[in-house]
Design an enzyme around this catalytic site. Structure first.
Site, PDB file in Angstrom:
ATOM      1  N   HIS A 108       2.123  99.459  75.747  1.00 52.93           N
ATOM      2  CA  HIS A 108       3.163  98.644  75.126  1.00 52.93           C
ATOM      3  C   HIS A 108       3.263  98.954  73.631  1.00 52.93           C
ATOM      4  CE1 HIS A 108       5.569  95.060  74.231  1.00 52.93           C
ATOM      5  NE2 HIS A 108       4.743  94.820  73.233  1.00 52.93           N
ATOM      6  N   HIS A 111       9.581  96.067  71.200  1.00 54.47           N
ATOM      7  CA  HIS A 111      10.864  95.859  71.865  1.00 54.47           C
ATOM      8  C   HIS A 111      11.959  96.559  71.080  1.00 54.47           C
ATOM      9  CE1 HIS A 111       8.562  92.548  73.677  1.00 54.47           C
ATOM     10  NE2 HIS A 111       9.381  92.663  74.697  1.00 54.47           N
ATOM     11  N   ASP A 119      22.429  98.272  58.934  1.00 51.39           N
ATOM     12  CA  ASP A 119      23.152  99.433  58.426  1.00 51.39           C
ATOM     13  C   ASP A 119      22.344 100.706  58.687  1.00 51.39           C
ATOM     14  OD1 ASP A 119      24.921 101.086  57.157  1.00 51.39           O
ATOM     15  OD2 ASP A 119      24.235 100.573  55.131  1.00 51.39           O
ATOM     16  N   ARG A 125      17.275  98.476  66.623  1.00 44.47           N
ATOM     17  CA  ARG A 125      16.033  98.178  65.906  1.00 44.47           C
ATOM     18  C   ARG A 125      14.878  98.245  66.881  1.00 44.47           C
ATOM     19  NH1 ARG A 125      13.349  93.078  64.979  1.00 44.47           N
ATOM     20  NH2 ARG A 125      15.154  92.047  65.877  1.00 44.47           N
TER      21      ARG A 125
END
Ligand SMILES: [Zn+2]
Length: 140
Positions: A108, A111, A119, A125
């Site tokens: 993991h 996310h 921007d 993200r």
């Protein structure tokens, strides 16, 4: 979305991971934990280099795509290569999120969110735990 029961290039038993990783690393990498915001060692790092998976060493992100999201975790707008990470739909916490895992060992990482209006070139993200990665500074 890929199935979670695939096999990885690096495959170890739970006991092996537990022995090789620190308890904090194990909790995030193998148990999909999340480190607290603003405490990770790479949150504000601007050092040039490549971020590798702390569990298996596969190269995942570069400093070129790291941006200041002010969200409390290291944020990237793109992985190093399309196949360096894999995506798993995550419906825990009562919402639909997309989990990012290392494609080489299945650990993991964090996310990925999109359409938030940052921007950057992808409007994505990748919110990644510092403890999931090791920064390899660029050679000067
Ligand atoms: Zn890995």
């Amino acid at each position: 979305m890929k199935s979670t029961d695939r096999s990885y290039a690096v495959s170890k038993s739970d006991e092996q991971w537990r022995a090789e990783l620190s308890p904090a690393e194990y909790q995030v990498l193998r148990k999909a934990g999340t480190e607290r915001p603003f405490v990770g060692e790479y949150t504000d790092t601007t050092t040039e280099g490549v971020y590798a998976c702390r569990a298996c060493g596969a190269e995942l992100f570069t400093s070129d795509t790291k941006f200041e999201s002010h969200c409390g975790w290291p944020s990237f707008y793109s992985p190093l290569a399309g196949d360096s990470v894999e995506y798993i739909e995550d419906r825990s916490m009562g919402m639909k999120r997309v989990e990012v895992r290392c494609a080489n060992c299945g650990s993991h990482l964090g996310h990925v969110f999109e359409g938030e209006g940052y921007d950057n070139p992808t409007d994505q993200r990748y919110c990644i735990n510092s403890i999931s990665m090791t920064l390899r500074p660029a050679q000067r």
